[in-house]
Design a protein around this motif. Sequence first.
Motif, PDB file in Angstrom:
ATOM      1  N   LYS A  96      -9.187  -1.326  -0.383  1.00 15.56           N
ATOM      2  CA  LYS A  96      -8.800  -2.112   0.777  1.00 15.56           C
ATOM      3  C   LYS A  96      -9.961  -2.644   1.599  1.00 15.56           C
ATOM      4  O   LYS A  96      -9.857  -3.722   2.177  1.00 15.56           O
ATOM      5  CB  LYS A  96      -7.888  -1.256   1.687  1.00 15.56           C
ATOM      6  N   ALA A  97     -11.074  -1.945   1.661  1.00 13.20           N
ATOM      7  CA  ALA A  97     -12.154  -2.360   2.553  1.00 13.20           C
ATOM      8  C   ALA A  97     -12.701  -3.736   2.182  1.00 13.20           C
ATOM      9  O   ALA A  97     -12.926  -4.584   3.048  1.00 13.20           O
ATOM     10  CB  ALA A  97     -13.280  -1.322   2.554  1.00 13.20           C
ATOM     11  N   GLY A 139       3.542   4.373   0.736  1.00 12.70           N
ATOM     12  CA  GLY A 139       3.169   2.979   0.910  1.00 12.70           C
ATOM     13  C   GLY A 139       2.184   2.901   2.072  1.00 12.70           C
ATOM     14  O   GLY A 139       2.548   3.153   3.221  1.00 12.70           O
ATOM     15  N   VAL A 140       0.930   2.580   1.768  1.00 14.84           N
ATOM     16  CA  VAL A 140      -0.121   2.617   2.782  1.00 14.84           C
ATOM     17  C   VAL A 140      -0.362   1.222   3.349  1.00 14.84           C
ATOM     18  O   VAL A 140      -0.560   0.263   2.599  1.00 14.84           O
ATOM     19  CB  VAL A 140      -1.440   3.159   2.193  1.00 14.84           C
ATOM     20  N   ILE A 167       2.566   5.105   5.456  1.00 14.31           N
ATOM     21  CA  ILE A 167       1.385   5.786   5.960  1.00 14.31           C
ATOM     22  C   ILE A 167       0.433   4.719   6.483  1.00 14.31           C
ATOM     23  O   ILE A 167       0.275   3.663   5.865  1.00 14.31           O
ATOM     24  CB  ILE A 167       0.687   6.608   4.855  1.00 14.31           C
ATOM     25  N   TYR A 168      -0.189   4.986   7.632  1.00 19.75           N
ATOM     26  CA  TYR A 168      -1.148   4.039   8.205  1.00 19.75           C
ATOM     27  C   TYR A 168      -2.550   4.630   8.131  1.00 19.75           C
ATOM     28  O   TYR A 168      -2.755   5.810   8.435  1.00 19.75           O
ATOM     29  CB  TYR A 168      -0.794   3.730   9.664  1.00 19.75           C
ATOM     30  N   ASP A 173     -11.164   4.671   5.289  1.00 18.77           N
ATOM     31  CA  ASP A 173     -10.606   5.990   4.988  1.00 18.77           C
ATOM     32  C   ASP A 173      -9.744   5.936   3.731  1.00 18.77           C
ATOM     33  O   ASP A 173      -9.776   6.844   2.889  1.00 18.77           O
ATOM     34  CB  ASP A 173      -9.764   6.496   6.171  1.00 18.77           C
ATOM     35  N   HIS A 174      -8.956   4.886   3.617  1.00 19.83           N
ATOM     36  CA  HIS A 174      -8.116   4.703   2.444  1.00 19.83           C
ATOM     37  C   HIS A 174      -8.946   4.741   1.168  1.00 19.83           C
ATOM     38  O   HIS A 174      -8.605   5.428   0.204  1.00 19.83           O
ATOM     39  CB  HIS A 174      -7.365   3.369   2.539  1.00 19.83           C
ATOM     40  N   ASP A 175     -10.058   4.036   1.165  1.00 17.98           N
ATOM     41  CA  ASP A 175     -10.865   3.946  -0.044  1.00 17.98           C
ATOM     42  C   ASP A 175     -11.529   5.272  -0.397  1.00 17.98           C
ATOM     43  O   ASP A 175     -11.701   5.590  -1.580  1.00 17.98           O
ATOM     44  CB  ASP A 175     -11.917   2.845   0.113  1.00 17.98           C
TER      45      ASP A 175
END
Length: 281
Positions: A96-97, A139-140, A167-168, A173-175
């Motif tokens: 995502k980043a 689902g982010v 999820i948010y 952080d996601h990566d």
Amino acid sequence: MKISIIGIGLIGGSIALKLREKGIADFIYGIDHNEKHLEEALNLNIIDEKADLEYGIKNSDLIIIAIPVDSARKILPHVLDLISDSQTVMDAGSTKAGIVGAVKDHPKRSRFVAFHPMWGTENSGPKSAIAESFSGKAGVICNKEESAEDALEIAENIVKELDMHLIYMNAEDHDVHTAYISHISHITSYALANTVLEKEREEDTIFQLASSGFSSTVRLAKSHPEMWVPIFKQNKENVLDVLNEHITQLRKFKSALEKENYEYLEELISNANKIRGILDK
């Protein structure tokens, strides 16, 4: 709602099937450079019509980008160039980043919602699409504060209609988390498959003796490089970090065996067993 899906493969096709099943999509345009995928999607009733990029975007309320992350990163700014202030764009990328960064200064950034459905298989193409794929999965949505309120609401509704739990996270952080939870699993699977192919030259022996445990461990090695090389590239630093830790753990097992320290080997396995309590919740 009219929807255009860019990339009618496993993920894009599964999203289309589910949204059609739920009655959310009144009409679905398929956009894909792979003509075979478009024909298969039409025959399978995944899409209603194939379209080029400009026509599909012009005639849609929602555009979902479901292509490899390097391609998504390149095409997203152009998609935002083509939309109005009443349209919404989502992606479905595993990193995502980089994608968020590609449009951080775009004048229509607020019309975009960064989304990652935490599901996938080693298969590809519209024939592999399954409507119920996402049910019960995470689902982010990343950097939600950068999306317009109405665009975010549409995206949140799509996630819920896919029967996923929301999820948010922020993109960075996601990566990090996906490197540990998903990306390392694929690298490990590829490496194990290569190890077996290098050491076990008899294909019939592999086929005849391979247990279900081996098959499940290397299942991800059947995943296509067209999807996973871009993911590793986009998330290189995090993947290297987790890969270094993984190598450290492998060395511990190697050392325990070399030194015949079976007490330590048991300790390593017992510690690993803690994952059961987390995954079985």
